[in-house]
Write an enzyme that holds these catalytic residues in place. Structure first.
Site, short mmCIF file in Angstrom:
data_model
loop_
_atom_site.label_atom_id
_atom_site.label_comp_id
_atom_site.label_asym_id
_atom_site.label_seq_id
_atom_site.Cartn_x
_atom_site.Cartn_y
_atom_site.Cartn_z
N ASP A 192 2.25 -32.58 4.63
CA ASP A 192 3.58 -32.45 4.04
C ASP A 192 3.67 -33.19 2.71
O ASP A 192 4.67 -33.82 2.40
CB ASP A 192 4.68 -32.93 4.99
CG ASP A 192 6.05 -32.41 4.58
OD1 ASP A 192 6.11 -31.38 3.88
OD2 ASP A 192 7.07 -33.04 4.94
N SER A 208 14.17 -36.39 1.39
CA SER A 208 12.78 -36.02 1.70
C SER A 208 11.94 -36.04 0.44
O SER A 208 12.35 -35.52 -0.60
CB SER A 208 12.74 -34.61 2.31
OG SER A 208 13.35 -34.58 3.56
N HIS A 232 7.26 -29.47 1.95
CA HIS A 232 8.39 -28.61 2.34
C HIS A 232 9.51 -28.63 1.31
O HIS A 232 10.36 -27.75 1.30
CB HIS A 232 8.91 -29.00 3.73
CG HIS A 232 9.78 -30.22 3.76
ND1 HIS A 232 9.29 -31.47 4.12
CD2 HIS A 232 11.09 -30.41 3.50
CE1 HIS A 232 10.28 -32.34 4.08
NE2 HIS A 232 11.38 -31.73 3.70
#
Length: 340
Positions: free
Chosen positions: A115, A192, A85
């Site tokens: 992911d 992230s 993402h």
């Protein structure tokens, strides 16, 4: 006129000799605090130089703004692991390295189902790299450190303990991400794609914030899954896999069950069965314990991910489960997991 009394400060915040600790802290407790702090500092010193900032350019055709996140160098010649993402479907990204350099990287592989995305730095480089460890060795309560590089050139750090292992959680996109580690090490904005690191200095997970309700806690894709995904990216450029339509979590098995069934020390417990999927059609139910697949013991979600490879797509697979104290075998027909 206000009369300042320094003794009041040391009474409130700690002794004048060591204001970092409460006045009533014992020498033993101070040593424990120091050991905890030193463990975190050692991890940051070892892995921090391998953490990079990832910048994704805007895509006018898709009306998509550029994004930022973190990544971790896993090979000195420029392989970088980050979140899918964070990459947002881009083919190239820009990286800010810990030594203040900025370089370009191309996307070697992008797998929204875990992911994870793998990048290759285009320039000829030699970089400090982190090592992917064995996430199966993690235990609940173990100290871990989440590192990110949201600003470039400077790592941000949070520490916590492992709260849960081998979970399946649904991302905000609706996709189900398997083999997720949950910790109470909070994620800072832009972290992230950064590493979750054990005190050994090995990366045991890749942090992700794309899980619903991920506020004030950290979810990370386990390193064992990352190793599998990276090998698929390098060999094939993508991850082609089968799935049977379940969400599950890793659970320990009582010794009496392992002796009676011949299973391993752990299994996975089905928490959700997707309507109309292969597992539902085979009669699997939420609460079933999956012990093995085609005779191979399943001791974690990473085992199931690895076994459900491309070769099992459309091939009848025997899943051994424990239900109500009885061992049962179910014939399941895995289907290919699509990207969308």
């Amino acid at each position: 006129m206000f009369d300042f009394n320094p003794s009041l400060v040391s009474d409130e915040l700690g002794s004048s000799e060591n204001p970092s600790f409460p006045a009533e802290t014992t020498p033993t407790e101070q040593l424990l605090f120091d050991a905890y702090s030193q463990a975190v500092v050692d991890v940051v010193d070892r892995v921090g130089p391998a953490v990079v900032r990832v910048e994704t350019p805007p895509d006018r055709e898709k009306r998509q703004r550029g994004g930022t996140g973190s990544g971790v160098v896993i090979s000195p010649d420029g392989l970088v692991l980050t979140n899918s993402h964070v990459v947002q479907g881009a083919s190239t990204v820009r990286l800010a390295l810990a030594d203040t350099r900025t370089v370009k990287a191309r996307v070697l592989g992008d797998d929204p189902h875990t992911d994870l995305a793998l990048l290759r730095i285009i320039d000829d480089v030699s970089l400090p790299a982190a090592r992917l460890g064995n996430s199966k060795g993690l235990r609940r309560g173990q100290l871990v450190v989440a590192i990110g590089n949201p600003l470039g050139f400077e790592s941000t750090v949070t520490a916590g303990v492992v709260s849960a292992l081998g979970r399946s959680l649904r991302a905000t996109s609706g996709r189900l991400i398997d083999d997720v580690i949950q910790t109470d090490a909070a994620l800072n904005p832009g972290n992230s794609g950064g590493p979750l690191v054990a005190t050994s200095g090995q990366v045991v997970g890749i942090n992700t914030a794309m899980i619903s309700r991920a506020q004030g806690i950290c979810f990370a894709v386990a390193s064992n899954t990352a190793v599998f995904v990276v090998s698929e990216f390098i060999a094939h450029g993508r991850v082609r896999r089968a799935h049977i339509g379940i969400a599950a979590e890793t659970v320990p098995l009582p010794r009496r069950i392992t002796v009676a069934t011949g299973a391993g020390k752990r299994a996975i417990r089905i928490s959700e069965v997707m309507a109309g999927g292969p597992a539902a059609q085979a009669g699997l139910l939420a609460g079933d314990l999956v012990l093995s697949v085609d005779g191979t013991a399943i001791e974690g979600a990473d085992d199931l991910i690895r076994l459900l490879n491309a070769e099992r797509i459309g091939r009848e697979t025997v899943v051994t489960i424990l239900r109500g104290g009885a061992v049962e075998k179910k014939a399941v027909l895995p289907v290919e997991r699509t990207r969308s």
